[in-house]
Motif scaffolding. Structure first.
Motif, PDB file in Angstrom:
ATOM      1  N   VAL A  93       0.833  -1.201   0.000  1.00  0.00           N
ATOM      2  CA  VAL A  93       0.000   0.000   0.000  1.00  0.00           C
ATOM      3  C   VAL A  93       0.868   1.252   0.000  1.00  0.00           C
ATOM      4  CG1 VAL A  93      -1.733   1.303   1.287  1.00  0.00           C
ATOM      5  CG2 VAL A  93      -1.887  -1.199   1.155  1.00  0.00           C
ATOM      6  N   VAL A  94       1.906   1.248   0.828  1.00  0.00           N
ATOM      7  CA  VAL A  94       2.791   2.417   0.895  1.00  0.00           C
ATOM      8  C   VAL A  94       3.491   2.635  -0.443  1.00  0.00           C
ATOM      9  CG1 VAL A  94       4.833   3.385   2.016  1.00  0.00           C
ATOM     10  CG2 VAL A  94       3.125   2.172   3.381  1.00  0.00           C
ATOM     11  N   PHE A  95       3.950   1.549  -1.067  1.00  0.00           N
ATOM     12  CA  PHE A  95       4.624   1.672  -2.357  1.00  0.00           C
ATOM     13  C   PHE A  95       3.663   2.193  -3.423  1.00  0.00           C
ATOM     14  CE2 PHE A  95       6.211  -0.332  -6.350  1.00  0.00           C
ATOM     15  CZ  PHE A  95       7.375   0.414  -6.452  1.00  0.00           C
ATOM     16  N   THR A  96       2.420   1.741  -3.380  1.00  0.00           N
ATOM     17  CA  THR A  96       1.417   2.233  -4.336  1.00  0.00           C
ATOM     18  C   THR A  96       1.173   3.724  -4.148  1.00  0.00           C
ATOM     19  OG1 THR A  96       0.341   0.058  -4.352  1.00  0.00           O
ATOM     20  CG2 THR A  96      -0.938   1.925  -5.171  1.00  0.00           C
ATOM     21  N   LEU A  97       1.109   4.173  -2.906  1.00  0.00           N
ATOM     22  CA  LEU A  97       0.934   5.598  -2.639  1.00  0.00           C
ATOM     23  C   LEU A  97       2.133   6.400  -3.131  1.00  0.00           C
ATOM     24  CD1 LEU A  97      -0.632   5.466   0.957  1.00  0.00           C
ATOM     25  CD2 LEU A  97      -1.801   5.914  -1.208  1.00  0.00           C
ATOM     26  N   PHE A  98       3.338   5.818  -3.010  1.00  0.00           N
ATOM     27  CA  PHE A  98       4.524   6.472  -3.553  1.00  0.00           C
ATOM     28  C   PHE A  98       4.371   6.682  -5.055  1.00  0.00           C
ATOM     29  CE2 PHE A  98       7.039   6.337   0.198  1.00  0.00           C
ATOM     30  CZ  PHE A  98       8.194   7.059  -0.057  1.00  0.00           C
ATOM     31  N   LEU A  99       3.883   5.654  -5.733  1.00  0.00           N
ATOM     32  CA  LEU A  99       3.783   5.734  -7.188  1.00  0.00           C
ATOM     33  C   LEU A  99       2.731   6.732  -7.644  1.00  0.00           C
ATOM     34  CD1 LEU A  99       4.147   2.015  -8.318  1.00  0.00           C
ATOM     35  CD2 LEU A  99       5.892   3.767  -8.034  1.00  0.00           C
ATOM     36  N   GLY A 127       2.554   9.646  -6.841  1.00  0.00           N
ATOM     37  CA  GLY A 127       3.244  10.904  -7.096  1.00  0.00           C
ATOM     38  C   GLY A 127       3.717  11.062  -8.521  1.00  0.00           C
ATOM     39  N   MET A 128       3.839   9.946  -9.258  1.00  0.00           N
ATOM     40  CA  MET A 128       4.278  10.010 -10.650  1.00  0.00           C
ATOM     41  C   MET A 128       3.163  10.458 -11.586  1.00  0.00           C
ATOM     42  SD  MET A 128       6.406   6.429 -10.741  1.00  0.00           S
ATOM     43  CE  MET A 128       6.463   6.465 -12.530  1.00  0.00           C
ATOM     44  N   PHE A 129       1.925  10.369 -11.135  1.00  0.00           N
ATOM     45  CA  PHE A 129       0.792  10.603 -12.031  1.00  0.00           C
ATOM     46  C   PHE A 129       0.044  11.894 -11.703  1.00  0.00           C
ATOM     47  CE2 PHE A 129       1.407   5.997 -11.541  1.00  0.00           C
ATOM     48  CZ  PHE A 129       1.733   5.675 -12.847  1.00  0.00           C
ATOM     49  N   ILE A 130       0.562  12.691 -10.800  1.00  0.00           N
ATOM     50  CA  ILE A 130      -0.073  13.962 -10.462  1.00  0.00           C
ATOM     51  C   ILE A 130       0.358  15.014 -11.475  1.00  0.00           C
ATOM     52  CG2 ILE A 130      -0.290  15.788  -8.747  1.00  0.00           C
ATOM     53  CD1 ILE A 130       0.251  13.729  -6.593  1.00  0.00           C
ATOM     54  N   PRO A 131      -0.550  15.606 -12.233  1.00  0.00           N
ATOM     55  CA  PRO A 131      -0.157  16.669 -13.190  1.00  0.00           C
ATOM     56  C   PRO A 131       0.408  17.874 -12.441  1.00  0.00           C
ATOM     57  CG  PRO A 131      -2.383  15.854 -13.633  1.00  0.00           C
ATOM     58  CD  PRO A 131      -1.987  15.304 -12.309  1.00  0.00           C
ATOM     59  N   TYR A 132       1.544  18.358 -12.897  1.00  0.00           N
ATOM     60  CA  TYR A 132       2.155  19.501 -12.230  1.00  0.00           C
ATOM     61  C   TYR A 132       1.235  20.715 -12.246  1.00  0.00           C
ATOM     62  CZ  TYR A 132       6.512  16.821 -12.578  1.00  0.00           C
ATOM     63  OH  TYR A 132       7.485  15.869 -12.468  1.00  0.00           O
ATOM     64  N   GLN A 133       0.507  20.887 -13.338  1.00  0.00           N
ATOM     65  CA  GLN A 133      -0.368  22.055 -13.442  1.00  0.00           C
ATOM     66  C   GLN A 133      -1.462  22.049 -12.382  1.00  0.00           C
ATOM     67  OE1 GLN A 133       0.417  19.944 -15.787  1.00  0.00           O
ATOM     68  NE2 GLN A 133       1.258  20.994 -17.571  1.00  0.00           N
ATOM     69  N   PRO A 193       9.332   9.422  -6.356  1.00  0.00           N
ATOM     70  CA  PRO A 193       8.585   8.233  -6.808  1.00  0.00           C
ATOM     71  C   PRO A 193       9.265   7.473  -7.940  1.00  0.00           C
ATOM     72  CG  PRO A 193       7.086  10.071  -6.457  1.00  0.00           C
ATOM     73  CD  PRO A 193       8.458  10.631  -6.334  1.00  0.00           C
ATOM     74  N   ILE A 194       9.686   8.145  -9.006  1.00  0.00           N
ATOM     75  CA  ILE A 194      10.297   7.438 -10.125  1.00  0.00           C
ATOM     76  C   ILE A 194      11.635   6.843  -9.728  1.00  0.00           C
ATOM     77  CG2 ILE A 194      11.283   9.599 -11.019  1.00  0.00           C
ATOM     78  CD1 ILE A 194      10.175   6.511 -13.055  1.00  0.00           C
ATOM     79  N   CYS A 195      12.407   7.555  -8.905  1.00  0.00           N
ATOM     80  CA  CYS A 195      13.693   7.010  -8.457  1.00  0.00           C
ATOM     81  C   CYS A 195      13.483   5.775  -7.580  1.00  0.00           C
ATOM     82  CB  CYS A 195      14.482   8.070  -7.708  1.00  0.00           C
ATOM     83  SG  CYS A 195      15.050   9.451  -8.728  1.00  0.00           S
ATOM     84  N   SER A 196      12.498   5.830  -6.694  1.00  0.00           N
ATOM     85  CA  SER A 196      12.205   4.676  -5.840  1.00  0.00           C
ATOM     86  C   SER A 196      11.767   3.476  -6.670  1.00  0.00           C
ATOM     87  CB  SER A 196      11.117   5.033  -4.821  1.00  0.00           C
ATOM     88  OG  SER A 196      11.523   6.106  -3.994  1.00  0.00           O
ATOM     89  N   LEU A 197      10.966   3.718  -7.702  1.00  0.00           N
ATOM     90  CA  LEU A 197      10.510   2.630  -8.558  1.00  0.00           C
ATOM     91  C   LEU A 197      11.685   1.984  -9.290  1.00  0.00           C
ATOM     92  CD1 LEU A 197       8.244   1.021  -9.970  1.00  0.00           C
ATOM     93  CD2 LEU A 197       8.120   2.874 -11.651  1.00  0.00           C
ATOM     94  N   ILE A 198      12.577   2.784  -9.833  1.00  0.00           N
ATOM     95  CA  ILE A 198      13.722   2.236 -10.567  1.00  0.00           C
ATOM     96  C   ILE A 198      14.603   1.401  -9.647  1.00  0.00           C
ATOM     97  CG2 ILE A 198      15.849   2.852 -11.782  1.00  0.00           C
ATOM     98  CD1 ILE A 198      14.352   5.289 -12.911  1.00  0.00           C
ATOM     99  N   PHE A 199      14.907   1.931  -8.466  1.00  0.00           N
ATOM    100  CA  PHE A 199      15.765   1.188  -7.539  1.00  0.00           C
ATOM    101  C   PHE A 199      15.056  -0.039  -6.989  1.00  0.00           C
ATOM    102  CE2 PHE A 199      18.405   5.032  -7.309  1.00  0.00           C
ATOM    103  CZ  PHE A 199      19.672   4.452  -7.295  1.00  0.00           C
ATOM    104  N   ARG A 200      13.776   0.067  -6.738  1.00  0.00           N
ATOM    105  CA  ARG A 200      13.042  -1.090  -6.222  1.00  0.00           C
ATOM    106  C   ARG A 200      13.079  -2.236  -7.221  1.00  0.00           C
ATOM    107  NH1 ARG A 200       8.227  -4.296  -7.436  1.00  0.00           N
ATOM    108  NH2 ARG A 200       7.451  -5.061  -5.436  1.00  0.00           N
ATOM    109  N   ASN A 201      12.820  -1.945  -8.489  1.00  0.00           N
ATOM    110  CA  ASN A 201      12.868  -2.985  -9.510  1.00  0.00           C
ATOM    111  C   ASN A 201      14.281  -3.547  -9.681  1.00  0.00           C
ATOM    112  OD1 ASN A 201      10.154  -2.594  -9.937  1.00  0.00           O
ATOM    113  ND2 ASN A 201      10.425  -1.298 -11.719  1.00  0.00           N
ATOM    114  N   TYR A 202      15.267  -2.684  -9.575  1.00  0.00           N
ATOM    115  CA  TYR A 202      16.658  -3.147  -9.711  1.00  0.00           C
ATOM    116  C   TYR A 202      17.042  -4.081  -8.568  1.00  0.00           C
ATOM    117  CZ  TYR A 202      21.741  -3.016  -9.971  1.00  0.00           C
ATOM    118  OH  TYR A 202      23.070  -3.367 -10.040  1.00  0.00           O
ATOM    119  N   TYR A 203      16.756  -3.674  -7.342  1.00  0.00           N
ATOM    120  CA  TYR A 203      17.129  -4.504  -6.194  1.00  0.00           C
ATOM    121  C   TYR A 203      16.330  -5.802  -6.148  1.00  0.00           C
ATOM    122  CZ  TYR A 203      19.673  -0.465  -4.390  1.00  0.00           C
ATOM    123  OH  TYR A 203      20.553   0.569  -4.235  1.00  0.00           O
ATOM    124  N   ALA A 204      15.079  -5.761  -6.604  1.00  0.00           N
ATOM    125  CA  ALA A 204      14.243  -6.961  -6.553  1.00  0.00           C
ATOM    126  C   ALA A 204      14.753  -8.053  -7.473  1.00  0.00           C
ATOM    127  CB  ALA A 204      12.793  -6.612  -6.903  1.00  0.00           C
TER     128      ALA A 204
END
Length: 308
Positions: free
Chosen positions: A132-138, A140-146, A184-195
């Motif tokens: 759940v926490v990881f999903t909430l992190f992600l 942040g990648m889909f929030i439009p800056y505007q 969020p994007i950095c956490s996703l990249i590292f999470r997939n790499y370490y996994a």
């Protein structure tokens, strides 16, 4: 018996294209007719030409004098080569270029460091509610800056008005914003790499030897995280360097990055096209050098850990 075995080598029905090339003795890239390869290379050359046409116009215009710039002469070489446009662009953009270097470097290093820590926790430390926490992190990648720009600006102005935080302006604001939106994007990249790239057996052996989570990360995981660091740092450096939306809302001409200064240079009723073109090339040079020098590591880092 030996002769029969050597001759009986039919291609199995499930053999893939690579296996077929190996069995037929043909090197990769030599399949297909000569006409097909000619069409492929012709299209590649055409695409390269299309990509370099704008760069050519930028380059030749930057060395012209203002009086020599016109639509009919856009494709021609300068009648007299001049560096006045480059000198004017440098005088106008040099302070902002330095601020952008500080911004992009700080964001790249800090985002990669925090993303590495988060990715290690999400990949190897299972705790209640981790998914759940990881999903909430992600999210942040889909929030439009505007969508968040107005409230974000108000919040940062409130922080700046707090006693002791008068320094929190300009590049400091942009570093904080890009750091938050880059996690969020950095956490996703590292999470997939370490996994995929870090075996659990190594971590279990470190645990048996008495190493805690932080010692395991510092001594075992961090030294083999180079490919993921390259990817995230290039990604964040480029994002921070090319940003204009945050710079427009959160900075001004005196403390903004190079994108803001370039917009100021290109504005006005009587634009100086040689200096504008030179400024565009100056502003593009750092990211271009990053990809030229580290592009192959970027691709390698994206592919690292993709399979076990």
């Amino acid at each position: 018996m030996t002769t029969a075995t050597a001759q009986a080598a039919p291609v199995a029905p499930g053999t893939d294209a690579i296996g077929a090339r190996v069995m037929t003795g043909k090197a990769p890239g030599t399949q297909g007719s000569a006409a097909g390869r000619t069409v492929k290379f012709t299209l590649l050359i055409l695409f390269v030409i299309l990509i370099f046409i704008p760069l050519y116009v930028l380059f030749v215009t930057s060395f012209k004098r203002s009086a020599d710039v016109s639509a009919s002469e856009a494709w021609t070489f300068p009648s007299a080569w001049s560096i006045e446009g480059w000198r004017a662009a440098w005088d106008s953009l040099s302070p902002a270029l330095f601020r952008s270097v500080v911004l992009a470097t700080s964001v790249a290093v800090l985002s990669a460091g925090l993303g590495s820590l988060n990715g290690f926790v999400f990949a190897k430390w299972r705790f209640p509610g981790a998914t759940v926490v990881f999903t909430l992190f992600l999210f942040g990648m889909f929030i439009p800056y505007q969508a968040v720009m107005i409230p974000l600006q108000g919040m940062l102005l409130d922080v700046q008005a707090t006693p002791g935080f008068s320094w929190f302006e300009g590049i400091a604001k942009l570093i904080a914003v890009h750091l938050i939106f880059g996690i969020p994007i950095c956490s996703l990249i590292f999470r997939n790499y370490y996994a995929t790239a870090v075996p659990n057996e190594i971590l279990e052996a470190a645990k048996v030897d008495g190493a805690g989570m932080l010692r395991t990360y510092r001594s075992i995981v961090l030294p083999i995280s180079g490919p993921a660091f390259v990817v995230t740092m290039i990604w964040q450096f480029t994002s921070a360097w090319n940003d204009f939306l945050f710079a427009l809302f959160l900075t001004n001409r005196n403390n903004g990055p190079v994108t803001y200064a370039l917009n100021e240079l290109a504005g006005g009723q009587n634009p100086d096209y040689p200096s504008i073109m030179a400024g565009v090339l100056l502003a593009s040079l750092p990211t271009l050098l990053v990809y030229i020098l580290l592009g192959r590591y970027f691709i390698g880092g994206l592919m690292s850990g993709s399979v076990k």
